[in-house]
Design an enzyme around this catalytic site. Structure first.
Site, PDB file in Angstrom:
ATOM      1  N   LYS A   1      46.942   1.854  14.891  1.00 35.98           N
ATOM      2  CA  LYS A   1      46.164   1.067  15.847  1.00 35.98           C
ATOM      3  C   LYS A   1      44.752   0.988  15.271  1.00 35.98           C
ATOM      4  O   LYS A   1      44.040   1.990  15.200  1.00 35.98           O
ATOM      5  CB  LYS A   1      46.146   1.728  17.231  1.00 35.98           C
ATOM      6  CG  LYS A   1      45.317   0.950  18.235  1.00 35.98           C
ATOM      7  CD  LYS A   1      45.209   1.638  19.567  1.00 35.98           C
ATOM      8  CE  LYS A   1      44.120   0.985  20.401  1.00 35.98           C
ATOM      9  NZ  LYS A   1      43.796   1.754  21.612  1.00 35.98           N
TER      10      LYS A   1
ATOM     11  N   GLY B   1      38.345   2.566  29.248  1.00 38.14           N
ATOM     12  CA  GLY B   1      38.102   3.580  30.274  1.00 38.14           C
ATOM     13  C   GLY B   1      37.364   3.076  31.495  1.00 38.14           C
ATOM     14  O   GLY B   1      36.982   3.867  32.362  1.00 38.14           O
TER      15      GLY B   1
ATOM     16  N   ALA C   1      43.184  -1.492  27.106  1.00 42.70           N
ATOM     17  CA  ALA C   1      41.858  -1.118  27.611  1.00 42.70           C
ATOM     18  C   ALA C   1      41.521  -1.762  28.949  1.00 42.70           C
ATOM     19  O   ALA C   1      41.706  -2.959  29.146  1.00 42.70           O
ATOM     20  CB  ALA C   1      40.754  -1.455  26.606  1.00 42.70           C
ATOM     21  N   GLY C   2      41.037  -0.928  29.827  1.00 43.96           N
ATOM     22  CA  GLY C   2      40.533  -1.380  31.127  1.00 43.96           C
ATOM     23  C   GLY C   2      41.567  -1.462  32.228  1.00 43.96           C
ATOM     24  O   GLY C   2      41.222  -1.693  33.384  1.00 43.96           O
TER      25      GLY C   2
ATOM     26  N   ASN D   1      45.953   4.409  29.220  1.00 48.04           N
ATOM     27  CA  ASN D   1      45.640   5.820  28.981  1.00 48.04           C
ATOM     28  C   ASN D   1      44.882   6.418  30.166  1.00 48.04           C
ATOM     29  O   ASN D   1      45.420   7.174  30.966  1.00 48.04           O
ATOM     30  CB  ASN D   1      44.863   5.966  27.670  1.00 48.04           C
ATOM     31  CG  ASN D   1      44.658   7.424  27.256  1.00 48.04           C
ATOM     32  OD1 ASN D   1      44.316   7.714  26.121  1.00 48.04           O
ATOM     33  ND2 ASN D   1      44.881   8.399  28.128  1.00 48.04           N
ATOM     34  N   THR D   2      43.601   6.035  30.312  1.00 49.15           N
ATOM     35  CA  THR D   2      42.747   6.674  31.305  1.00 49.15           C
ATOM     36  C   THR D   2      43.365   6.695  32.708  1.00 49.15           C
ATOM     37  O   THR D   2      43.376   7.734  33.369  1.00 49.15           O
ATOM     38  CB  THR D   2      41.378   5.944  31.358  1.00 49.15           C
ATOM     39  OG1 THR D   2      40.783   6.023  30.071  1.00 49.15           O
ATOM     40  CG2 THR D   2      40.449   6.575  32.384  1.00 49.15           C
TER      41      THR D   2
END
Lengths: 258, 65
Positions: A97, A158, A184-185, A206-207
């Protein structure tokens, strides 16, 4: 639900995940297991020679999930290529990645350096998954140089702000001939569902999973959301319209009462 | 011999990269090594000898998104 092919590798889950920010390796494994994700990201850093690091690699390998090292920490194409080569040795995979974000505050990916690094890594035989802005022109350029997919952002890493870049994601999805993974986001399962309904091929979360009060349950929630969104996309969503269109036939059967 | 390990001077008593990992008590799993900015393939760690003032960087995989 159809499976997803990237560089000849078949994924049955369209939910890709990260390993950052979990409170413990056990919490991470419970969450990843519940998510049924088949691809998970990892980072590299200089080894801490004084302190023992929590070993997350062993449980991931035992689980059998495919590992995707990232180049986080790289600020230039040169650093990213070096990080990818290190990661290939460390994790015995030629998948990477590619992420290059020189600015630690907003972690905005540097598109120019990313394109340069992608070209070089592809020549070196890597399967390159570039994390980029939701920039339709850049995504086409990355596709042209041989990236096996593109990973445009929904909003800053995040931030949990969801698909702030939606209009541009829609253009990327329409134009792309390689899989589009929204990264992301993504802060809630509804964001993931929406991404899939728009026709994204996968999402990376993830987050939102890692910092949940109950990471395992959140992992399952994301799995269900991704499946629901993809199924809806494959089923064919109805067109939007301003005027009402009756679901029941508007007959005059009560007319005689007035 | 004196080498530089992750930017810190280090007194090393062995010969090879494999010796170094053993001395540090580190497993080879999830690890990458570079000497003088060149990545050294895992397959040659046992045959790669270190020299005085070699700049060695050891990297490990950690959690990340």
């Amino acid at each position: 639900m159809s499976s997803l092919l990237i560089a000849g590798y078949e994924f049955h889950s369209r939910l890709f995940t990260g390993t950052g920010k979990y409170a413990s390796a056990d919490a991470m494994m419970d969450s990843l297991t519940a998510s049924e994700s088949e691809l998970v990201t990892l980072s590299l850093r200089r080894m801490d020679l004084k302190n023992h690091t929590d070993n997350i690699l062993q449980p991931l390998q035992q689980h059998g999930i495919k590992l995707l090292p990232n180049t986080s920490g790289a600020r230039t194409a040169k650093e990213a290529v070096f990080a990818a080569e290190l990661a290939r040795e460390a994790l015995e995979t030629h998948w990477v990645k590619l992420e290059i974000h020189p600015d630690p505050r907003y972690l905005m990916p540097d598109g120019m350096e990313t394109l340069l690094a992608a070209e070089e890594l592809i020549k070196k035989g890597f399967v390159v998954m570039p994390y980029v802005h939701a920039d339709p022109v850049l995504c086409k350029r990355l596709e042209e140089v041989g990236c096996q997919c593109v990973m445009p952002l929904g909003s800053p890493i995040g931030s949990n702000m969801g698909l702030a870049s939606r209009p541009f994601l829609e253009i990327i999805i329409e134009q792309s001939r390689v899989p589009v993974i929204i990264d992301a986001g993504i802060g809630a399962p509804s964001d993931a569902s929406l991404a899939m309904e728009l026709g994204a091929d996968a999402v990376l979360v993830n987050t939102a999973m890692a910092v949940a009060k109950h990471p395992a349950q959140m992992g399952k929630a994301f799995r269900l959301a991704v499946e629901a969104g993809r199924m809806a996309y494959e089923s064919g969503l109805g067109a939007k319209r301003i005027q009402a269109q009756a679901t029941s036939p508007l007959t005059d059967f009560l007319g005689a009462l007035s | 011999m004196k080498i530089v390990l992750n930017d810190v001077p280090y007194e090393f008593t062995g010969n090879t990269l494999e010796d170094l990992l053993n001395e540090l008590g580190k497993s080879q799993q999830g690890i990458a090594i570079a000497i003088n900015q060149q990545v050294v393939p895992k397959s040659v760690w046992c045959a790669t000898k270190l020299n005085e003032q070699s700049q060695v960087f050891i990297f490990e995989s950690i959690a990340g998104g």
